[in-house]
Design a protein around this motif. Structure first.
Motif, PDB file in Angstrom:
ATOM      1  N   THR A 190       0.815  -1.215   0.000  1.00 32.41           N
ATOM      2  CA  THR A 190       0.000   0.000   0.000  1.00 32.41           C
ATOM      3  C   THR A 190       0.849   1.266   0.000  1.00 32.41           C
ATOM      4  OG1 THR A 190      -0.146  -0.208   2.409  1.00 32.41           O
ATOM      5  CG2 THR A 190      -1.988  -1.060   1.115  1.00 32.41           C
ATOM      6  N   ASP A 191       2.154   1.142   0.232  1.00 35.43           N
ATOM      7  CA  ASP A 191       3.034   2.303   0.139  1.00 35.43           C
ATOM      8  C   ASP A 191       3.236   2.676  -1.326  1.00 35.43           C
ATOM      9  OD1 ASP A 191       3.446   2.657   2.890  1.00 35.43           O
ATOM     10  OD2 ASP A 191       5.003   1.118   2.934  1.00 35.43           O
ATOM     11  N   HIS A 192       3.842   3.824  -1.561  1.00 35.93           N
ATOM     12  CA  HIS A 192       3.936   4.381  -2.908  1.00 35.93           C
ATOM     13  C   HIS A 192       5.399   4.525  -3.329  1.00 35.93           C
ATOM     14  CE1 HIS A 192      -0.353   5.527  -2.433  1.00 35.93           C
ATOM     15  NE2 HIS A 192       0.013   5.671  -1.169  1.00 35.93           N
TER      16      HIS A 192
ATOM     17  N   ASN B 156      -0.013   2.116  -7.180  1.00 28.56           N
ATOM     18  CA  ASN B 156       0.953   2.664  -6.214  1.00 28.56           C
ATOM     19  C   ASN B 156       2.370   2.787  -6.775  1.00 28.56           C
ATOM     20  OD1 ASN B 156      -1.101   2.852  -4.307  1.00 28.56           O
ATOM     21  ND2 ASN B 156      -0.677   0.818  -3.475  1.00 28.56           N
ATOM     22  N   PHE B 157       2.497   2.741  -8.105  1.00 33.64           N
ATOM     23  CA  PHE B 157       3.781   2.970  -8.766  1.00 33.64           C
ATOM     24  C   PHE B 157       3.567   4.011  -9.862  1.00 33.64           C
ATOM     25  CE2 PHE B 157       6.832   1.720 -12.220  1.00 33.64           C
ATOM     26  CZ  PHE B 157       7.962   2.216 -11.593  1.00 33.64           C
TER      27      PHE B 157
ATOM     28  N   GLY C 139       4.674  15.341  -3.429  1.00 30.19           N
ATOM     29  CA  GLY C 139       3.228  15.529  -3.530  1.00 30.19           C
ATOM     30  C   GLY C 139       2.464  14.276  -3.141  1.00 30.19           C
ATOM     31  N   ILE C 140       2.984  13.114  -3.545  1.00 29.01           N
ATOM     32  CA  ILE C 140       2.363  11.846  -3.148  1.00 29.01           C
ATOM     33  C   ILE C 140       2.450  11.677  -1.634  1.00 29.01           C
ATOM     34  CG2 ILE C 140       2.485   9.333  -3.379  1.00 29.01           C
ATOM     35  CD1 ILE C 140       3.698   9.869  -6.223  1.00 29.01           C
TER      36      ILE C 140
ATOM     37  N   CYS D 117       5.880   7.452   0.885  1.00 25.44           N
ATOM     38  CA  CYS D 117       6.287   7.441  -0.524  1.00 25.44           C
ATOM     39  C   CYS D 117       7.801   7.329  -0.610  1.00 25.44           C
ATOM     40  CB  CYS D 117       5.820   8.709  -1.241  1.00 25.44           C
ATOM     41  SG  CYS D 117       6.255   8.718  -3.009  1.00 25.44           S
ATOM     42  N   VAL D 118       8.268   6.381  -1.391  1.00 24.22           N
ATOM     43  CA  VAL D 118       9.693   6.223  -1.678  1.00 24.22           C
ATOM     44  C   VAL D 118       9.959   6.949  -3.000  1.00 24.22           C
ATOM     45  CG1 VAL D 118      11.567   4.610  -2.133  1.00 24.22           C
ATOM     46  CG2 VAL D 118       9.781   4.013  -0.488  1.00 24.22           C
ATOM     47  N   THR D 119      10.804   7.973  -2.944  1.00 27.55           N
ATOM     48  CA  THR D 119      11.091   8.813  -4.111  1.00 27.55           C
ATOM     49  C   THR D 119      12.551   8.634  -4.505  1.00 27.55           C
ATOM     50  OG1 THR D 119       9.451  10.426  -3.375  1.00 27.55           O
ATOM     51  CG2 THR D 119      11.082  11.178  -4.973  1.00 27.55           C
TER      52      THR D 119
END
Length: 428
Positions: free
Chosen positions: A149-151, A197-198, A214-215, A228-230
């Protein structure tokens, strides 16, 4: 006149029928004797032991699953810290199931990228194509540490993350070849792949970093305890928009892990020539940071677990640097040896390859056998070949679908084509 080869009719060789005994009976030939011996050996195996014969053969090929350890503890490299009193631990526990899962995923990504290289050289894949082989521990380790569920959002070297986020290999390769069965219907290509989520695959250097913030803002606003992992590369690390994003993320305490995949070269320029400071994990200055061995999947996993917990606790963002290496050039148009030597690449392969490191750990700690891992290799190769077959035979998307999927959940409308007289209907 040449004399015919042969012996006396009683027991010799004639032109008509092979060797014969003194009474004229045919003697068995060498191949038939081999068959007789094999048949005799097979009969010896029959009887009470026949029921267990298959199991015996399996045991010969590889040990019984009960002989393996269920888990093992490994020492991992300590992370370098910035503005943190403590960081991830220096030991990591890995179960047998986890190890086999990580190994298969990394091998799948490696083989998928090698197949992409082959298809590109055959001119079946066209355009930009940035391969990920060598960096597999990064994407597999990150996915092992976060929740579905993470992004996650990344740059254009996105094939590995597309796979770990759940897109099948056949859809990735079909997207690369521009086919209808691709994960973006054949219209995105190498740099623009998406799934739940990707968020891609982004072609503009560094532009995904503000989007990732922003996510993360949406995660905080919706109060779902998601992060969110950026991701971005060392080549993008000097972009001004990244520092602007750091400032906003710190002010608003956004649950965002900013990860710099430092593969030592931004296109063809080494980090030492491009950056006054190569301590990318300190670039946030007022944001805590970690520097991690990105070639060790367990180091990556434990560091991202630590960072995810930090962000979920409401402390704000964290900057991470993964020290890794790409085996291919920047893209398929870059041979990758004009700014580095073949010897350098080979040295990294021989000393720091992430797949070899995991394989050695598993075998040396009785989590798997060499034979079992070879079986995985064979299965992965078969999967990749089948996916490539699909990606080269699936039809291209029809021209009338060119304008589709511009908006989400909107009524159909017309889109202008290359000139004002050509119109395409756009369906959400």
């Amino acid at each position: 006149m040449r004399r015919a080869r042969g012996r006396r009719p009683g027991g010799g060789r004639g032109r008509g029928g092979g060797r014969r005994a003194a009474d004229g009976a045919a003697l068995p030939t060498l191949p038939s004797m081999r068959k007789m011996l094999l048949a005799a050996l097979s009969r010896l195996l029959q009887g009470p032991a026949a029921a267990g014969r298959t199991a015996s053969r399996v045991v010969v090929a590889s040990r019984n699953y009960g002989d393996f350890a269920s888990e093992a503890t490994f020492e991992i490299k300590q992370c370098d810290l910035h503005r943190l009193e403590e960081g991830p631990g220096t030991t990591a526990v890995m179960t047998r199931e986890e190890g086999l899962h990580y190994y298969k995923n990394m091998q799948t990504i490696r083989r998928m990228e090698l197949k992409s290289d082959q298809l590109y050289k055959q001119k079946i894949i066209r355009g930009f194509c940035h391969l990920y082989d060598g960096q597999e521990a990064c994407c597999v380790g990150i996915e092992a540490a976060i929740k579905p569920t993470d992004h996650l959002i990344t740059a254009y070297r996105a094939h590995g993350f597309t796979f770990t986020r759940g897109v099948p290999v056949r859809e990735i390769l079909a997207e690369l070849t521009g086919r209808k069965g691709g994960c973006a219907k054949g219209k995105g290509g190498s740099m623009h792949m998406y799934t739940k989520n990707f968020y891609g695959g982004n072609g503009i250097v560094g532009a995904q970093v503000p989007l990732g913030a922003g996510i993360a803002l949406a995660c905080k606003y919706n109060d779902k305890n998601e992060i969110c992992v950026t991701l971005y590369g060392d080549g993008a690390a000097n972009q001004g928009q990244i520092f602007e994003t750091y400032n906003m993320a710190a002010l608003w305490k956004l649950p965002c892990i900013f990860i710099c995949e430092n593969n030592r070269y931004g296109m063809g320029t080494s980090v030492e020539r491009a950056a006054a400071s190569t301590d990318y994990y300190k670039r946030g200055y007022f944001i805590p940071g970690l520097r991690v061995d990105g070639m060790d999947i367990l180091c990556v996993r434990e560091a991202v677990k630590f960072a995810a917990e930090y962000c979920r606790s409401g402390k704000g963002p964290l900057v991470m640097e993964l020290q890794t290496y790409r085996y291919h050039g920047h893209s398929m148009s870059d041979p990758g040896i004009s700014y580095r030597t073949r010897e350098e690449i080979q040295e990294v392969r021989s000393k720091s390859d992430p797949i070899t490191l995991l394989k050695d750990r598993m075998v040396n700690n009785n989590l798997a056998s060499v034979e079992e891992l070879k079986e995985i290799d064979v299965a992965v190769r078969k999967e990749i070949e089948e996916a490539a077959q699909f990606a080269t035979t699936d039809p291209e998307p029809p021209l009338e679908e060119l304008g589709n999927h511009i908006f989400f959940n909107e009524p159909p409308f017309e889109v202008r084509g290359p000139n004002q007289w050509i119109k395409y209907k756009s369906v959400s």
